[in-house]
Design an enzyme around this catalytic site. Structure first.
Site, mmCIF file in Angstrom:
data_model
loop_
_atom_site.group_PDB
_atom_site.id
_atom_site.type_symbol
_atom_site.label_atom_id
_atom_site.label_comp_id
_atom_site.label_asym_id
_atom_site.label_seq_id
_atom_site.Cartn_x
_atom_site.Cartn_y
_atom_site.Cartn_z
ATOM 1 N N GLU A 26 26.238 80.200 -84.295
ATOM 2 C CA GLU A 26 26.156 80.399 -82.849
ATOM 3 C C GLU A 26 27.452 79.960 -82.206
ATOM 4 O OE1 GLU A 26 22.898 78.676 -80.695
ATOM 5 O OE2 GLU A 26 21.435 79.213 -82.238
ATOM 6 N N GLU A 29 19.366 73.519 -85.413
ATOM 7 C CA GLU A 29 19.794 72.407 -84.579
ATOM 8 C C GLU A 29 18.834 71.210 -84.578
ATOM 9 O OE1 GLU A 29 22.606 74.933 -81.490
ATOM 10 O OE2 GLU A 29 20.880 73.861 -80.679
#
Length: 443
Positions: free
Chosen positions: A353, A168
């Site tokens: 995720e 991320e």
């Protein structure tokens, strides 16, 4: 309560996994771990709920065998984990044999249980010694990260099924250096612009190290958030586009096409490091797969007269998680199709995720979490539909295996499919874990 899908609904090579991150579960007070910028960020008033940090977390450092048993017994194929930079290099530069020994044991434990190890090299734990020098704003951070990569891969790379460089980048760079919501908690456009570029340079340097070492199956994990305009007004449409550019298009465009979006670059370029253009070829070097993390959508309206990006999020009317994130599985389907169409083509995609925070009270016996079961069911259903419509999705990983340290939210928000009593460290499978266990039974 059960899922409506089963393993048999997906291609034979499709892989299901559970995911965690080192700082969130291991416990930094165990073993020899250097200070991280999350330790010092958490010590600042108001930065983290209750000032909580990762000193104990889930004590995965001692309980890793029990936790790997849970992954295996849940019928998952893959365990996505991360190594902690300051455990491997407590001062950011000197390799710790003790730290590498821990990850050696951990990986051997995965292999012994028939799990495929999926490594993420950086999940937000910058050593404080490097943060002192500027961290992600420093021009040498790519070299620092390459050295760390070399140390980790040299020890455990031989058993990795897949490796991601960074988790991320938007959170690493923008959230942490412009919005100030994550460590190091900076709110400065120049720092943010440099971090937005340097995090991708670090990805490139790490990739080069691993390619040179013969490491295979390499990627990066980007987070995506569906951006919706609050109205059809032109200013709100532009607000949503700007958010999409910063959050989604900046990183996806650089990784897959070697270019930043022109509308965002127009504002950030004056603050970018000199010669940034020379890095774009390395940043866009081929990867073997792309990981996407997806949780929610956001709705944006323009804020006239405000400093750029002159937009703000407004509440939507969909059901929400305990974190007040809207539940919008259509956004996951949309991104899987959009990535193929605009960015990645036939590059394999993994949903690395996806999950939701819940209240999940109690720890005696079964922890019932029907809302989470419904969330997973809808989002896995979106993946199934995307595959049917031609998206090259090869896997889905639930976030998270365990309730854990949820960064600025401390221990208040529970994402786990396994409940953790933070006083006793007792693990209790939730209904969602049992639903996965039943759905993923192998024929």
């Amino acid at each position: 309560m059960a899922f409506t899908f089963s393993r048999g609904d997906f291609p034979a090579d499709f892989r299901f996994g559970a995911a965690t991150a080192a700082y969130q579960i291991e416990g930094t007070s165990f073993g020899r771990v250097g200070s991280t910028h999350w330790d010092t960020f958490a010590a600042g008033p108001g930065n983290v709920v209750n000032g909580e940090d990762g000193r104990v977390a889930c004590d995965h450092y001692h309980r890793w065998g029990e936790d790997l048993d849970l992954v295996r017994d849940g019928n998952f194929d893959v365990y996505r984990f991360s190594t902690m930079w300051p455990r491997v290099m407590p001062d950011g530069r000197t390799v710790s044999a003790e730290g590498l020994d821990f990850y050696d044991r951990l990986v051997d434990g995965m292999v012994e249980r028939g799990l495929s190890p999926n490594l993420t090299l950086y999940h937000w734990d910058m050593p404080s010694a490097l943060a002192d020098l500027g961290g992600w704003t420093h021009p040498d951070v790519g070299k620092w990260f390459a050295d760390y990569t070399e140390a980790v891969i040299g020890r455990i790379g031989d058993r990795m099924d897949a490796v991601a460089t960074i988790n991320e980048p938007w959170c690493v760079a923008w959230l942490a250096h412009f919005l100030g919501g994550h460590a190091p908690g900076i709110r400065d456009i120049r720092a943010a612009a440099r971090a937005m570029h340097h995090v991708l340079v670090a990805h490139a340097r790490s990739l080069e190290v691993m390619r040179s070492a013969g490491q295979e199956n390499l990627g990066i994990v980007l987070n995506f958030e569906h951006s919706t305009p609050a109205s059809e007004d032109e200013s709100d449409v532009l607000a949503a586009k700007t958010y999409d550019g910063i959050y989604n298009r900046w990183f996806a465009g650089a990784i897959t096409g070697g270019a930043y979006p022109a509308d965002i670059l127009e504002v950030l370029e004056p603050h970018m490091p000199q010669g940034w253009q020379d890095d774009m070829a390395a940043i866009s070097a081929p990867i073997d797969w792309l990981g996407i993390n997806y949780y929610t959508r956001s709705i944006h309206e323009a804020v006239p007269g405000a400093v750029w990006p002159a937009e703000r999020a407004v509440p939507g009317d969909l059901p929400k998680t305990a974190q007040q994130w809207e539940i919008y599985p259509e956004g996951l389907y949309g991104f899987l199709m959009r990535l193929q169409r605009e960015f990645t083509g036939e590059l394999p995609i993994y949903v690395t995720e996806n999950g939701m925070a819940g209240a999940d009270p109690g720890d005696a016996g079964l922890v019932d979490d029907p809302a989470r079961i419904a969330y997973f069911d809808a989002h896995v259903g979106a993946v199934k539909q995307a595959i049917a419509d031609g998206a090259p999705v090869k896997g889905y990983f639930a976030w998270s295996l365990l309730d854990n340290y949820e960064w600025a939210f401390g221990y208040d928000k529970r994402f786990g499919i396994v409940h953790v009593n933070y006083e006793t460290q007792e693990r209790t499978p939730k209904g969602s874990y049992l639903a996965f266990q039943r759905a993923l039974v192998r024929d």
